[in-house]
Scaffold this active site. Sequence first.
Site, PDB file in Angstrom:
ATOM      1  N   PRO A   1      16.336 -15.246 -36.162  1.00  0.00           N
ATOM      2  CG  PRO A   1      17.757 -16.895 -35.344  1.00  0.00           C
ATOM      3  CD  PRO A   1      16.996 -15.677 -34.913  1.00  0.00           C
TER       4      PRO A   1
ATOM      5  CG  ASP B   1       8.149 -18.931 -28.754  1.00  0.00           C
ATOM      6  OD1 ASP B   1       8.197 -17.683 -28.784  1.00  0.00           O
ATOM      7  OD2 ASP B   1       7.160 -19.567 -28.337  1.00  0.00           O
TER       8      ASP B   1
ATOM      9  CE1 TYR C   1       3.360 -21.782 -24.164  1.00  0.00           C
ATOM     10  CE2 TYR C   1       5.564 -21.859 -25.069  1.00  0.00           C
ATOM     11  CZ  TYR C   1       4.253 -21.469 -25.160  1.00  0.00           C
ATOM     12  OH  TYR C   1       3.831 -20.780 -26.270  1.00  0.00           O
TER      13      TYR C   1
ATOM     14  CE  LYS D   1       5.302 -16.947 -26.698  1.00  0.00           C
ATOM     15  NZ  LYS D   1       5.672 -18.344 -26.441  1.00  0.00           N
TER      16      LYS D   1
ATOM     17  CG  HIS E   1       1.719 -16.039 -23.425  1.00  0.00           C
ATOM     18  ND1 HIS E   1       2.373 -17.081 -22.837  1.00  0.00           N
ATOM     19  CD2 HIS E   1       1.093 -16.589 -24.499  1.00  0.00           C
ATOM     20  CE1 HIS E   1       2.160 -18.204 -23.517  1.00  0.00           C
ATOM     21  NE2 HIS E   1       1.384 -17.914 -24.530  1.00  0.00           N
TER      22      HIS E   1
ATOM     23  CG  LEU F   1       3.811 -28.013 -38.970  1.00  0.00           C
ATOM     24  CD1 LEU F   1       4.618 -29.219 -38.502  1.00  0.00           C
ATOM     25  CD2 LEU F   1       4.130 -27.692 -40.428  1.00  0.00           C
TER      26      LEU F   1
ATOM     27  NE  ARG G   1       7.096 -35.798 -37.423  1.00  0.00           N
ATOM     28  CZ  ARG G   1       6.005 -36.125 -36.747  1.00  0.00           C
ATOM     29  NH1 ARG G   1       5.764 -35.577 -35.559  1.00  0.00           N
ATOM     30  NH2 ARG G   1       5.150 -36.975 -37.256  1.00  0.00           N
TER      31      ARG G   1
END
Length: 314
Positions: free
Chosen positions: A22, A52, A57, A86, A119, A220, A269
Amino acid sequence: MIESSDLPQTRMPLNNGAGYIPALGFGTLIPDLALTRTATRDALDAGFRHFDCAERYRNEREVGEALETGLVAAGIAREDIFVTTKLWNSNHRPERVEPAFEASLDRLKLQYLDLYLIHTPFAFQPGDDQDPRDRNGNVVYDNGVTLLDTWRAMESLVDGGRCRAIGLSDIGLKELLPIYESARIKPAVVQVESHPYLPETELLELCKEKGIVFLAFAPLGHGMKPGLLEDPVISAIATRVGKTPAQVLLAWAVQRGTAVLTTPKTAARALENFDIAALPEDALNEINRIQTRQRLNDVVNTGNPGFIPRVKSA
Ligand SMILES: NC(=O)c1ccc[n+]([C@@H]2O[C@H](COP(=O)([O-])OP(=O)(O)OC[C@H]3O[C@@H](n4cnc5c(N)ncnc54)[C@H](OP(=O)(O)O)[C@@H]3O)[C@@H](O)[C@H]2O)c1
């Protein structure tokens, strides 16, 4: 031509025949663990089907929990979402690749991954310390492994059947080409920083030529202000078409033929960032004519991503 109503549903074929990705993806780079859970669930509920993640993270467990409960609650099948994670820099040695992959799968509570990315092209000292430093505070790199060595181990994961596609992140043309030429299984996706201030046109053209999906992060501008969200060209287009600057930037990314990641942290959001519609051609051209050039994330030069706290959050 993409119709405005189907822009959020756009899917892009993977070059290895393993289905589609997607185009509009939800990124999970969220340092707060409780917020990771709610934001992931809100994204799923808003319509996002591409997630993702990254071992770096340090929140794969929370993403996995949110997806597991969210899929059940909404009656969505695992096959109907696309999950990426990753391989971190300290796991580039071939013998570390499969254990790292299995550990990520376990944390994400998944039986298979749709996409596994290297990564960054930088190998760090192998080990469990994600951020190895010498006594002067400098990163300890690993010269005992090449990117191709790591790629071969990634190919073996695809052979194993629990990893549907592989790719690279934070890589430039110069490093991508030799891997592409030598690869038995070609990279399916390349994930890099890209937005109107960093269009990466040459890399995008190469990806289109080779059938590699170009997946943009920081669409963004990492939400930094001043920045893209306040750019006068973007703001004027947003007013003209009745959308927000964030929606304009995400639509531009999909319409130029890239997949894109965004990280809304609230339900409102998430709905906003999923509700994108095709921009008219003159608006696309105006954005393409923006002359500002700015790279926000230095990760391509060092392997050290910005925006990730060194200390694990509680
Ligand atoms: N491969 C890599 O090295 C790498 C590096 C970075 C990111 N990524 C991936 O890319 C994903 C995208 O992250 P990003 O930082 O690049 O995303 P981004 O969408 O450019 O920026 C995200 C920031 O924009 C703000 N934002 C989100 N929606 C907004 C809206 N509708 N209006 C105004 N501001 C909005 C949020 O600020 P608030 O904090 O105020 O909500 C958020 O912090 C990450 O989650 C990660 O999966 C990959």
